[in-house]
Design a protein around this motif. Structure first.
Motif, mmCIF file in Angstrom:
data_model
loop_
_atom_site.group_PDB
_atom_site.id
_atom_site.type_symbol
_atom_site.label_atom_id
_atom_site.label_comp_id
_atom_site.label_asym_id
_atom_site.label_seq_id
_atom_site.Cartn_x
_atom_site.Cartn_y
_atom_site.Cartn_z
ATOM 1 N N GLY A 1 0.910 -1.455 -0.022
ATOM 2 C CA GLY A 1 0.113 -0.051 -0.134
ATOM 3 C C GLY A 1 0.758 1.217 -0.160
ATOM 4 N N TRP A 2 2.336 1.193 -0.013
ATOM 5 C CA TRP A 2 2.996 2.795 0.058
ATOM 6 C C TRP A 2 2.901 2.669 -1.583
ATOM 7 N N SER A 3 2.498 4.243 -1.663
ATOM 8 C CA SER A 3 2.439 4.856 -3.148
ATOM 9 C C SER A 3 3.904 5.388 -3.590
ATOM 10 N N ILE A 4 3.797 5.261 -4.785
ATOM 11 C CA ILE A 4 5.216 4.972 -5.689
ATOM 12 C C ILE A 4 4.670 5.615 -6.891
ATOM 13 N N GLU A 5 3.914 6.733 -7.068
ATOM 14 C CA GLU A 5 3.703 7.583 -7.801
ATOM 15 C C GLU A 5 5.147 8.193 -9.145
ATOM 16 N N PRO A 6 5.266 8.669 -10.005
ATOM 17 C CA PRO A 6 6.256 9.440 -10.891
ATOM 18 C C PRO A 6 6.659 10.569 -9.047
ATOM 19 N N LEU A 7 6.135 11.230 -9.133
ATOM 20 C CA LEU A 7 6.214 12.427 -8.687
ATOM 21 C C LEU A 7 6.795 12.202 -7.839
ATOM 22 N N ARG A 8 6.831 11.131 -6.264
ATOM 23 C CA ARG A 8 6.939 10.640 -5.148
ATOM 24 C C ARG A 8 8.507 9.958 -5.374
ATOM 25 N N ARG A 9 8.383 9.117 -6.221
ATOM 26 C CA ARG A 9 9.732 8.287 -6.753
ATOM 27 C C ARG A 9 11.007 9.793 -7.382
ATOM 28 N N MET A 10 10.425 10.866 -8.033
ATOM 29 C CA MET A 10 11.563 11.291 -7.720
ATOM 30 C C MET A 10 12.025 12.629 -6.455
ATOM 31 N N ALA A 11 10.844 12.601 -5.712
ATOM 32 C CA ALA A 11 11.220 12.661 -4.379
ATOM 33 C C ALA A 11 12.357 12.672 -3.680
ATOM 34 N N CYS A 12 11.498 11.328 -3.834
ATOM 35 C CA CYS A 12 13.291 10.016 -3.125
ATOM 36 C C CYS A 12 14.501 10.042 -4.377
ATOM 37 N N GLY A 13 14.364 10.049 -5.383
ATOM 38 C CA GLY A 13 15.696 9.697 -5.792
ATOM 39 C C GLY A 13 17.088 11.353 -5.535
ATOM 40 N N MET A 14 16.106 12.427 -5.175
ATOM 41 C CA MET A 14 16.458 13.226 -5.234
ATOM 42 C C MET A 14 17.317 13.644 -3.631
ATOM 43 N N LEU A 15 16.758 13.708 -2.840
ATOM 44 C CA LEU A 15 17.048 12.548 -2.010
ATOM 45 C C LEU A 15 17.509 11.976 -1.765
ATOM 46 N N LEU A 16 17.648 10.929 -2.317
ATOM 47 C CA LEU A 16 19.297 9.867 -2.362
ATOM 48 C C LEU A 16 20.496 10.689 -2.953
ATOM 49 N N ILE A 17 19.972 11.301 -4.276
ATOM 50 C CA ILE A 17 21.401 12.197 -4.446
ATOM 51 C C ILE A 17 22.477 12.791 -3.457
ATOM 52 N N ALA A 18 21.562 13.405 -2.254
ATOM 53 C CA ALA A 18 21.528 14.643 -1.476
ATOM 54 C C ALA A 18 22.568 13.548 -1.058
ATOM 55 N N ILE A 19 21.909 12.321 -0.048
ATOM 56 C CA ILE A 19 22.950 11.862 0.463
ATOM 57 C C ILE A 19 24.225 11.449 -0.065
ATOM 58 N N SER A 20 24.206 10.978 -1.371
ATOM 59 C CA SER A 20 25.227 10.063 -2.134
ATOM 60 C C SER A 20 26.829 11.573 -1.994
ATOM 61 N N PHE A 21 26.011 12.308 -1.745
ATOM 62 C CA PHE A 21 26.838 14.181 -1.774
ATOM 63 C C PHE A 21 27.868 14.431 -0.416
ATOM 64 N N PHE A 22 26.601 13.975 0.209
ATOM 65 C CA PHE A 22 27.461 14.646 1.619
ATOM 66 C C PHE A 22 27.772 13.184 2.458
ATOM 67 N N MET A 23 27.462 11.656 1.572
ATOM 68 C CA MET A 23 28.906 10.510 1.767
ATOM 69 C C MET A 23 29.867 10.910 1.154
ATOM 70 N N SER A 24 30.063 11.476 0.313
ATOM 71 C CA SER A 24 31.474 11.681 -1.101
ATOM 72 C C SER A 24 32.233 12.869 -0.729
ATOM 73 N N GLY A 25 31.471 13.851 -0.032
ATOM 74 C CA GLY A 25 32.099 15.273 1.062
ATOM 75 C C GLY A 25 32.775 14.660 1.811
ATOM 76 N N LEU A 26 32.239 13.379 3.371
ATOM 77 C CA LEU A 26 32.505 13.230 3.821
ATOM 78 C C LEU A 26 34.405 12.348 3.332
ATOM 79 N N LEU A 27 34.005 11.198 2.433
ATOM 80 C CA LEU A 27 34.989 10.407 1.608
ATOM 81 C C LEU A 27 36.314 10.936 1.597
ATOM 82 N N GLU A 28 35.714 12.455 0.866
ATOM 83 C CA GLU A 28 36.634 13.745 0.340
ATOM 84 C C GLU A 28 37.405 14.467 1.188
ATOM 85 N N ALA A 29 36.800 14.410 2.645
ATOM 86 C CA ALA A 29 38.103 15.030 3.705
ATOM 87 C C ALA A 29 39.025 13.636 4.266
#
Length: 583
Positions: free
Chosen positions: A410-438
């Motif tokens: 029963g979880w919503s997977i409509e396109p706009l919601r999926r895109m929002a989740c993807g944008m959150l994930l790419i932000a997380i990936s760059f926080f991970m990359s920033g920590l790794l870069e240090a």
């Protein structure tokens, strides 16, 4: 990686062809593309063959080989470009990142011009031939520039490459679809054949990209940058030779040929609106709005265009024809209405450039990060091969397992919601990359001090495998944003405007890479780990704006049927539904 910038451009080609030429039922398609009906007339029937490759005419096979070789050439030189700029031309890393972003931005802008030239003037074959030749000359110049370490000719070569690759992108895939007019369309065969063609096309794109990531870094490490660029040039020349070899056999549709029309959802044939006409409509709409406001302020009669509804409200005491009054001379009311309908999707598209700004740093910033890590015998560019590999795995995984699993709960997977989740994930990936870069900068500094004393400092450097988690996260984000975004804009655009909306979607790549270049140019003195965290924060801000755009999109005139289509559900038009907030 190849579902969006540049793949997004490949997705644009695929959607353009599927929409303009083959998205129809068999009876309608047969009417739109009259064909002989028996083998004696020279028609190829896919039921006559068992080997999948024999489904296609030799012209289609040639186009698939051309695309595979071209993608090897493009992604091959791109994989080593940042290292070439820093190691051989001695640019600073910030400058190299900016130049890489500017080049990618220009390359993703050119398909708009390629589409106009192809549709309005030269046709697909001549456009591909001319721009492929420009491409080959450009990469040849780049090869010579690398041999001589010449900056000026390097930029000339890159300019020609961008013009060439951008010019052919909107043409290759639909040109391959044109060749399928010689194949019979009985018993649903046409739809299966078109789907098979695009599957093989996508496979060719990824095979070329994967091979380039595996081979080009090794050639560069062993023989130098000039030899690597020469390999890329050789594949482009091979692609051009294969393409030209079938000239006498190609089906060539002239620009504006009314015998090859797209088919609307109601089964009516009509010619798709050209990009040039659409731009004329938008320019005219701006002029009308300005004139209307002036006349309104002066108490005169004016007509106000309702963009959401595609109608015109009259203010005054005289009723006149919409297209004549609004000044859209030479264009049907349907074209004007469709062009206005596209404007509803633009606020959602406005959130995409920030995603591409971050995403394309996978081939520049993250490559330079890998260059300062303990590589364990591999080249810094080669870990980038994980992205296309993960995409090939994730697409069927999400479609066949993860999305159905979410729906069962029963979880919503409509396109706009999926895109929002993807944008959150790419932000997380760059926080991970920033920590790794240090950590990478600290380890690299210690290793350099140890090596200055004559000892091996690799033990102080961070292992390159620590990049794998952030690559997995950004690849997941790509599935949720790039593939889903393409699905959303395609589903919510008028039939005759799908190629135009895909061109606008492709334009978000250009804007995003341009922003990335400006960011690293303006903040050249800021440490890279801080810049990566800034990118993550910018994406979070973009996510908040995207949420507001989404809520506005639902609230401003999306019909029940459109909401149903965007959500991927089947309900009756008279069903009352409540759209939950995107949170």
């Amino acid at each position: 990686m190849y579902t969006s910038a540049n793949q997004t451009d490949d997705d644009l080609e695929e959607t353009f062809a599927a929409d303009d030429e083959h998205e129809c039922g068999n009876s309608v398609c047969a009417a739109a593309y009259p064909q002989p009906q028996n083998a004696e007339d020279g028609v190829i029937s896919i039921n006559d063959h068992q080997n999948p490759w024999s489904f296609f005419p030799s012209t289609v096979v040639a186009i698939l080989l051309t695309e595979t070789a071209e993608k090897f050439s493009y992604y091959g030189f791109r994989a080593i470009l940042v290292l070439y700029l820093t190691k051989q031309l001695n640019f600073t890393e910030s400058t190299a990142i900016s130049l890489f972003a500017y080049m990618t931005s220009f390359a993703t802008l050119m398909p708009l011009f390629g589409a106009v030239i192809s549709d309005g003037y030269l046709g697909k074959y001549m456009t591909i031939l001319i721009f492929s030749s420009i491409y080959a000359v450009g990469i040849g110049i780049l090869t010579g520039a690398a041999y001589a370490s010449d900056v000026t000719f390097t930029f000339i070569g890159l300019f020609l490459i961008c013009v060439g690759t951008g010019g052919i992108k909107p043409c290759v895939s639909p040109f391959g679809a044109d060749q399928l007019n010689n194949v019979s369309r009985n018993d649903g065969a046409n739809e299966q054949l078109v789907q098979k063609y695009f599957s093989y096309y996508y496979l060719g794109v990824n095979v070329g990209a994967l091979a380039s990531f595996l081979l080009m870094p090794s050639i560069r490490a062993r023989f130098g940058f000039s030899a690597a660029f020469f390999s890329s040039a050789s594949f482009m020349i091979f692609a051009l030779v294969v393409f030209v070899s079938k000239k006498s056999e190609y089906v060539m549709i002239k620009p504006g040929d009314t015998n090859h029309l797209s088919v609307d959802a109601d089964g009516m044939q009509r010619q798709g609106t050209k990009l040039t006409n659409v731009m004329r409509i938008y320019i005219r709409m701006v002029k009308i709005e300005l004139i209307s406001r002036i006349l309104c302020n002066r108490g005169g009669i004016y007509y106000r265009t309702n963009v959401n509804a595609g109608e015109t409200d009259r203010v005054g005491d005289e009723d006149r024809d919409t297209t004549t009054q609004n000044g859209f001379h030479g264009m049907s009311q349907q074209e004007v209405t469709d062009a206005k309908e596209v404007l509803r999707v633009l606020p959602v598209l406005a959130a995409f450039p920030a995603f591409w700004m971050l995403y394309d740093q996978l081939g520049s910033v993250w490559t330079l990060q890998a260059n300062n890590m303990n590589l364990h015998g591999i080249q810094p560019e080669q870990l980038g091969v994980l992205n296309p590999l993960l995409i090939l795995v994730f697409i069927p995984l999400f479609d066949q397992h993860i999305y159905p699993w979410c729906q069962r709960r029963g979880w919503s997977i409509e396109p706009l919601r999926r895109m929002a989740c993807g944008m959150l994930l790419i932000a997380i990936s760059f926080f991970m990359s920033g920590l790794l870069e240090a950590a990478v900068e600290k380890g690299d500094s210690q290793a350099n001090a140890v090596e200055a004393a004559g000892n091996n400092g690799d033990g102080y450097r961070i292992d390159i495998w620590w990049q794998v988690p952030q690559i997995i996260v950004i690849s997941t984000a790509e599935i949720l944003v790039s593939v889903t975004g393409l699905e959303f804009v395609y589903a919510n655009s008028p039939h005759s405007m799908k190629s135009v909306i895909m061109a606008m979607y492709s334009l978000t790549f250009c804007i995003g890479d341009l922003f990335g270049g400006l960011l690293y140019s303006c903040l050249a003195n800021v440490s890279r780990d801080v810049l990566l965290h800034i990118c993550g924060l910018l994406m979070l801000v973009n996510l908040v704006v995207f949420k507001r755009f989404v809520e506005s999109w639902w609230n401003k005139g999306a019909s029940i049927a459109e909401q149903d289509k965007a959500k991927g559900r089947n309900i009756n038009e008279d069903t009352e539904i409540e759209l939950p907030p995107l949170s």
